[in-house]
Design an enzyme around this catalytic site. Structure first.
Site, PDB file in Angstrom:
ATOM      1  CG  HIS A   1      -1.975  -1.050   1.216  1.00 37.16           C
ATOM      2  ND1 HIS A   1      -3.120  -0.682   0.754  1.00 37.16           N
ATOM      3  CD2 HIS A   1      -2.033  -2.278   1.870  1.00 37.16           C
ATOM      4  CE1 HIS A   1      -4.130  -1.695   1.022  1.00 37.16           C
ATOM      5  NE2 HIS A   1      -3.159  -2.659   1.657  1.00 37.16           N
TER       6      HIS A   1
ATOM      7  CE  LYS B   1      -6.574  13.775   0.730  1.00 39.01           C
ATOM      8  NZ  LYS B   1      -6.550  12.771  -0.214  1.00 39.01           N
ATOM      9  NE  ARG B   2      -4.049   9.822  10.663  1.00 37.28           N
ATOM     10  CZ  ARG B   2      -3.824   9.006  11.362  1.00 37.28           C
ATOM     11  NH1 ARG B   2      -4.716   8.163  11.769  1.00 37.28           N
ATOM     12  NH2 ARG B   2      -2.836   9.093  12.253  1.00 37.28           N
TER      13      ARG B   2
ATOM     14  CE  LYS C   1      -2.808  10.719   3.533  1.00 36.10           C
ATOM     15  NZ  LYS C   1      -3.008   9.730   2.582  1.00 36.10           N
TER      16      LYS C   1
ATOM     17  CB  THR D   1     -10.179   5.032  -1.371  1.00 44.04           C
ATOM     18  OG1 THR D   1      -9.521   5.329  -0.093  1.00 44.04           O
ATOM     19  CG2 THR D   1      -9.328   3.902  -2.148  1.00 44.04           C
TER      20      THR D   1
ATOM     21  CE  LYS E   1     -14.049   6.186   0.507  1.00 46.93           C
ATOM     22  NZ  LYS E   1     -12.997   6.075   1.628  1.00 46.93           N
TER      23      LYS E   1
HETATM   24  N1  CJB Z   1      -2.094   3.301   3.318  1.00 48.13           N
HETATM   25  O1  CJB Z   1      -3.673   4.159   4.663  1.00 48.13           O
HETATM   26  C1  CJB Z   1      -2.627   3.678   4.614  1.00 48.13           C
HETATM   27  N2  CJB Z   1      -1.864   3.260   5.507  1.00 48.13           N
HETATM   28  C2  CJB Z   1      -0.456   2.859   5.172  1.00 48.13           C
HETATM   29  O2  CJB Z   1       0.258   2.685   6.225  1.00 48.13           O
HETATM   30  C3  CJB Z   1      -0.194   2.701   4.081  1.00 48.13           C
HETATM   31  C4  CJB Z   1      -1.016   2.986   3.077  1.00 48.13           C
HETATM   32  C5  CJB Z   1      -3.167   3.954   2.190  1.00 48.13           C
HETATM   33  O3  CJB Z   1      -3.648   2.796   1.841  1.00 48.13           O
HETATM   34  C6  CJB Z   1      -4.917   3.053   0.653  1.00 48.13           C
HETATM   35  C7  CJB Z   1      -5.411   1.853   0.359  1.00 48.13           C
HETATM   36  O4  CJB Z   1      -4.548   1.254  -0.414  1.00 48.13           O
HETATM   37  C8  CJB Z   1      -4.215   3.990  -0.398  1.00 48.13           C
HETATM   38  O5  CJB Z   1      -5.377   4.432  -1.036  1.00 48.13           O
HETATM   39  C9  CJB Z   1      -3.505   5.247   0.191  1.00 48.13           C
HETATM   40  O6  CJB Z   1      -2.717   5.688  -0.941  1.00 48.13           O
HETATM   41  C10 CJB Z   1      -2.335   4.488   1.071  1.00 48.13           C
HETATM   42  O7  CJB Z   1      -1.902   5.724   1.568  1.00 48.13           O
END
Ligand code: CJB
Length: 842
Positions: free
Chosen positions: A374, A568-569, A574, A679, A683
C-alpha cells in the site's frame, strides 16, 4: 462434530428455526421485545440510546440467521474460502448499512416513527467502529462489503481493539487526543467464549531427532495469552449472504487471574498478569504510513495471525483432505505487511506440528498467500530487529533464516557470483542491528503481489521491488486498482443523489450491484429537469454540512459558496500545507482588493479535516496553522463570505458521510509518486464533486475514465521528482515568490507567533523542500484560478459533474474484488440458491 444434534431430534429444531422480523408489524414487535426483555426497560423508560440498541438487535437477529445459513451453505458446498487478514477495519457505523443492505430501511423508518422516534436520530446514537487509521483500514471495510454483496465465501480476521483510533479535540487550535472507548455497548458483535486459542510468546527451541534421523523443533516455555473470538456479521447488499468478520481479543490464559498467585496472597501481581495479557488488544497504533517498531505491535501481529491461522487450519482439517489440497480450499490475503508472520506461522504448523517436509510445506504456503503493498514511502516499510524476534518468537526467527537461506540459494543459482543482488534482496538486512524486512518476506512467501493503482504498481515493479521482478518474473506482480463500495459511499451517504440516479437507471438495486450502469445518466446530461434536480440535491447536501459546521464550530458558511474540501490523515506527503499556504495567498489577495473588487470573486469555503499521529510534530503544526488561519480569516470583517476556513474536528467515517456529498471541489494533492492510490478521490467524484489533484495514485485513472476536461490537474510528474529533489540539494533553488509572500505574512505575525509555524517554513526554505511544495505552488495557484472561473459558469460545472459521475463505474470495490478473485485467489462466488441440505456449521 460432538456438538451436533442427533438425527432424530433435528426435526424439532427445523420446526422451530428462528426467522427474524418480516414487515413493519413484526419489526415493531421485535423492537418492543428487545426493549422490554433484552434491555429490561419499558415505554416509560426508553430513550434514543435504548431505541438504537433495540433496533440494532432486531437487525442483528436477522443478520445472524442469514450468517448461519451462509456458513452452513459454504461448509456443505465445501468451497474455497478467502481470508482477508488486516490489522485495520475502519467500519464506521453498522445500523444504517445493515438496514440498507437487507432492504428494510423504510420498514424501520415507519416502524420507529410509530414507536415515537425519528430514524435519523436513532442512527446518530451509534459510535463509529473506528478500528483503523485511514485509507488502508477503510479499504478493508469496503472489501468486506463487496465480498458479501458478491456472494464470495470470505472471512475477515482482525483485532478487537478496546480503543480504536483516538478522538481528536481541537483546543486553542491544537490537536488533543482523547481515548475512544467505543465498546461501551456494541450490539454488532457476538462474543464466542467457546472459540479461544492460546498463543505462545518468548520461550526457547528444543530439537529432537527420531530413529530415522528426522529432526523436529519444539518451541517450549514462555508465556501464553488467550485469544477470544468476537464475530461481527457482514451483510451483503441485496443478497441473503452474510459473511463474518472475526476479531480477536486478548485475555489472560488462566482465565480471570492466576488463582495460585491469588490464593498465595499475591493478588496484585495476579491482576497485573491479567492486565498485561489484555494490553495486547487494547489499542490501535495511531500511525498512518509510518512504522515505529514497537515490541507491543509485533506482539499484536503475532497474536492475531496465530489465532487466525489456528482457526483456518482447524476448519480445513474438518474436511479431512490431504494437506496438499490446502491451497485449493484456502486463499489468504495479507493486507500490507502487518500479517506477514502468517507465512512463517503456517510453515511452522506444517513442519513442526504436522510433520511435513520443508519443501512440501513451503509449496503449500506460497500457493496460499497473496500480499498487497500500500505504500512506497520508506518510513512505512516494516522492519523488525532480529534481536526482538529472537526474544519474542525464537522459532519463527529460525524459520525466517531458513526461508532466507533457501531463497538466496535459488537467487544465487540464477545470478551466480552476484553478491550485490544477494545482499539487496536478503530478507535479513545486514545493518546494525540486523533487521527482518517484512515486505521481502511477504513477497517470497506469496504467489502474487499487488499494488493498488496503476502508477503505484508500476513504481513498485521498477523501484522498491525491482530485483524481485527480475528474480520471480513479471507475472508475480500485478495491479488491482482500489475501489469503494457504492452502497455506503453513494446510497447511504447521499440518498438524494442515489434516488435521482435510480430514476434514470431503473432502480438502485441495479446500479448498486453493477456500477458501470451509471453511464446511462450521461444520456440525461442535457435534460433540464434532471440538471435542476441534480443542483438541488447538491445544494441540500451543502446545506446539511453548513448546518453541521454551524453547530460544531459556530461559524456560518454560505451554502452557495464553492466548498473546497481536503479531508484525510494529516501528512506532509499529502500536502495540507500546500493547501493552507494557498488559502493564505487567497486571503492576502482579497485583503489587497477594494470591496467592489472583492464582490467579483466567487466565494469559497475551505474545509479541512483529519488526524495527525500523536507523535508527528510537523503534522500537528499544520493543524495548528489551519486553525490559526481559520480564526483570523473568519473573523475579518473585510472578508465576509468571500472566504471562510473551517477545520472539522475528529474526522471519521460517519463525518465523511456528511462531508463527501457536500463537496464541489476536493483536493488530492500529494507529491507525485507518494500516494499509492487514494480512495477518497473516488468517493468525492462519485458524489458529484470535481477534483483538484496531482498526477498521482488513482487520480491518473480517474482522469482516464472521466476525461481530462473534467479534472483540475496540476504540478510536477512522478518521473521528475528525483531530479527536482536533487536540484534542491545541489542546485540554485529559490522559493517561489508567491510562496515567499505567504511566508512573509506568517513571519509578520498575521496568524500568531511565527515560532509556532517556523518548522513548516524551514522545511521548504532550509531543508530541501522534500515534498516539492514550492515547485508546485505556482501551478497550484493557477489551477485554483481556473477552478474559480469554471465554477462561475454553473451550467458547464454541472455538465462536468454529471459526466464524471456517469463514468465512475470502474471504481466500485466490486470490480476490484472480482479482479482479486480471478487473478490472485482463484475463488468463485457461492450463490445462495445453490444451498440445499443441512451441514455442520462453520
Ligand atoms: N495507506 O492508509 C494507509 N496506511 C499505510 O500505512 C499505508 C498506506 C493507504 O492505503 C490506501 C489503500 O490502498 C491507499 O489508497 C493510500 O494511497 C495509502 O496511503
Amino acid at each position: 462434530v460432538e456438538a451436533s444434534i442427533p438425527e432424530p431430534q433435528r426435526e424439532a429444531w427445523l420446526k422451530n428455526q428462528a426467522s427474524g422480523f418480516k414487515g413493519k408489524d413484526e419489526f415493531e414487535k421485535e423492537v418492543v421485545r428487545h426493549v422490554e426483555t433484552t434491555l429490561a426497560r419499558s415505554m416509560f423508560n426508553c430513550d434514543e440510546t435504548a431505541a438504537y440498541a433495540a433496533t440494532s438487535l432486531a437487525f442483528r437477529d436477522r443478520l445472524v440467521i442469514e450468517w448461519n445459513r451462509t456458513q452452513q451453505r459454504q461448509t456443505f458446498a465445501d468451497t474455497k474460502r478467502v481470508y482477508y487478514l488486516s490489522l485495520e477495519f475502519l467500519m464506521g457505523r453498522a445500523l444504517d448499512n445493515a438496514m440498507l443492505n437487507v432492504g428494510e430501511k423504510e420498514t424501520a423508518k415507519s416502524g420507529l416513527s410509530d414507536l415515537g422516534f425519528r430514524i435519523e436520530d436513532i442512527i446518530q446514537q451509534e459510535n463509529d467502529a473506528a478500528l483503523g487509521n485511514g485509507g488502508l483500514g477503510r479499504l478493508a471495510a469496503c472489501f468486506l462489503d463487496s465480498l458479501a454483496s458478491l456472494d464470495y465465501p470470505a472471512w475477515g480476521y482482525g483485532l478487537r481493539y478496546r480503543y480504536g483510533i483516538f478522538k481528536q479535540e481541537i483546543i486553542d487550535g491544537y490537536q488533543v487526543e482523547v481515548p475512544d472507548y467505543w465498546l461501551d455497548f456494541n450490539p454488532w458483535e457476538f462474543p464466542r467464549h467457546d472459540v479461544t486459542v492460546d498463543i505462545q510468546f518468548y520461550g526457547y527451541v528444543k530439537k529432537t531427532t527420531d530413529e530415522s534421523g528426522k529432526v523436529t523443533a519444539h518451541w517450549e516455555g514462555g508465556d501464553t495469552v488467550r485469544a477470544v473470538a468476537y464475530d461481527v456479521p457482514i451483510p451483503g447488499y441485496a443478497t441473503p449472504a452474510t459473511n463474518n468478520l472475526r476479531l480477536w481479543s486478548s485475555q489472560a490464559a488462566s482465565g480471570e487471574f492466576d488463582f495460585q498467585k491469588f490464593n498465595s496472597g499475591d493478588y496484585e501481581s495476579s491482576v497485573a498478569d491479567q492486565q498485561r495479557a489484555e494490553t495486547i488488544s487494547a489499542v490501535l497504533y495511531p500511525n498512518d504510513n509510518l512504522d515505529r517498531g514497537k515490541e507491543l505491535r509485533l506482539k499484536q501481529q503475532y497474536f492475531w495471525v496465530a489465532a487466525s491461522l489456528y482457526d483456518i487450519v482447524r476448519r480445513f482439517k474438518k474436511s479431512k483432505r490431504p494437506w496438499r489440497e490446502f491451497p485449493d480450499q484456502v486463499a489468504i490475503q495479507l493486507n500490507d505487511t502487518h500479517p506477514t508472520l502468517a507465512i512463517v506461522e503456517l510453515q511452522r504448523i506444517l513442519i513442526d506440528l504436522e510433520g511435513l517436509d520443508w519443501d512440501d510445506a513451503w509449496n503449500i504456503v506460497q500457493q496460499t498467500f497473496c500480499y498487497t503493498n500500500h505504500t512506497v514511502l520508506p518510513e512505512a516499510l516494516e522492519k523488525w530487529s532480529v534481536g526482538l524476534f529472537q526474544h519474542l518468537l525464537p522459532r519463527h526467527l529460525q524459520i525466517i533464516y531458513d526461508i532466507n537461506l533457501f531463497f538466496l540459494q535459488t537467487v544465487e543459482r540464477t545470478f551466480p557470483k552476484n553478491r550485490e543482488i544477494l545482499s539487496r534482496v536478503s530478507i535479513i538486512e545486514e545493518s546494525q542491528p540486523k533487521m527482518v524486512r517484512m515486505a521481502y518476506l511477504a513477497i517470497v512467501g506469496s504467489h502474487k503481489v499487488n499494488g493498488v493503482a496503476e502508477l503505484h504498481s508500476d513504481l513498485i515493479r521498477t523501484t522498491i521491488f525491482k530485483d524481485f521482478v527480475t528474480i520471480f518474473g513479471p507475472d508475480k506482480f500485478v495491479n488491482v486498482t482500489n475501489g469503494i463500495t457504492p452502497r455506503r459511499w453513494l446510497h447511504q451517504a447521499n440518498p438524494g443523489l442515489s434516488d435521482l440516479i435510480a430514476t434514470k437507471v431503473g432502480g438502485p438495486e441495479l446500479f448498486l450491484k453493477d456500477l458501470t450502469l451509471l453511464n446511462k445518466i450521461e444520456l440525461s446530461v442535457n435534460d433540464p429537469a434532471f440538471r435542476k434536480a441534480w443542483a438541488e440535491v447538491k445544494l441540500a447536501n451543502k446545506q446539511r454540512l453548513a448546518d453541521y459546521i454551524k453547530t460544531t464550530t459556530g461559524f456560518t458558511v454560505n451554502p452557495k459558496a464553492l466548498f473546497d474540501v481536503q479531508v484525510k490523515r494529516i501528512h506532509e506527503y499529502k500536502r495540507q500545507q500546500l493547501n493552507i499556504f494557498g488559502v493564505i495567498h487567497r486571503y492576502l489577495k482579497l485583503k489587497a482588493m477594494t470591496p467592489e473588487e472583492r464582490k467579483e470573486v466567487p466565494p469559497r469555503v475551505s474545509i479541512f479535516g483529519g488526524k495527525a499521529a500523536p507523535g508527528y510534530w510537523m503534522a500537528k503544526q499544520i493543524i495548528h496553522l489551519i486553525n490559526s488561519v481559520s480564526k483570523v480569516v473568519n473573523n475579518d470583517p473585510d472578508i465576509g463570505d468571500a472566504l471562510k476556513v473551517i477545520f472539522i474536528e475528529d474526522y471519521n467515517v460517519s463525518k465523511a458521510e456528511i462531508i463527501v456529498p457536500a463537496s464541489d471541489l476536493s483536493e488530492h494533492i500529494s507529491t507525485a509518486g507518494t500516494e499509492a492510490s487514494g480512495t477518497s478521490n473516488m468517493k468525492f467524484v462519485l458524489n458529484g464533486g470535481l477534483i483538484i489533484g496531482t498526477c498521482d495514485g488513482a487520480n491518473i485513472e480517474i482522469t482516464r475514465e472521466i476525461g481530462e476536461e473534467n479534472i483540475f490537474l496540476f504540478g510536477n510528474l512522478a518521473e521528475d521528482v528525483d531530479d527536482l529533489r536533487h536540484n534542491h540539494t545541489y542546485g540554485d533553488h529559490k522559493t517561489d515568490p508567491e510562496l515567499d509572500q505567504v511566508f512573509d505574512a506568517i513571519h509578520g505575525g498575521t496568524f500568531g507567533s511565527v515560532n509556532d509555524f517556523q518548522g513548516m517554513i524551514s522545511a521548504v526554505r532550509d531543508h530541501g523542500d522534500y515534498y516539492l511544495v514550492s515547485d508546485d505552488f505556482h501551478s497550484y495557484l493557477e489551477t485554483q484560478d481556473l477552478v474559480d472561473k469554471s465554477y462561475a459558469d454553473q451550467e458547464l460545472w454541472i455538465t462536468k459533474c454529471i459526466t464524471s459521475v456517469s463514468r465512475m463505474g470502474f471504481f466500485s470495490s466490486d470490480r476490484c474484488i472480482n479482479e482479486y478473485a480471478e487473478m490472485m485467489w482463484n475463488v468463485e462466488p457461492l450463490q445462495p440458491e445453490t444451498n440445499i441440505g443441512v451441514a455442520k456449521g462453520e
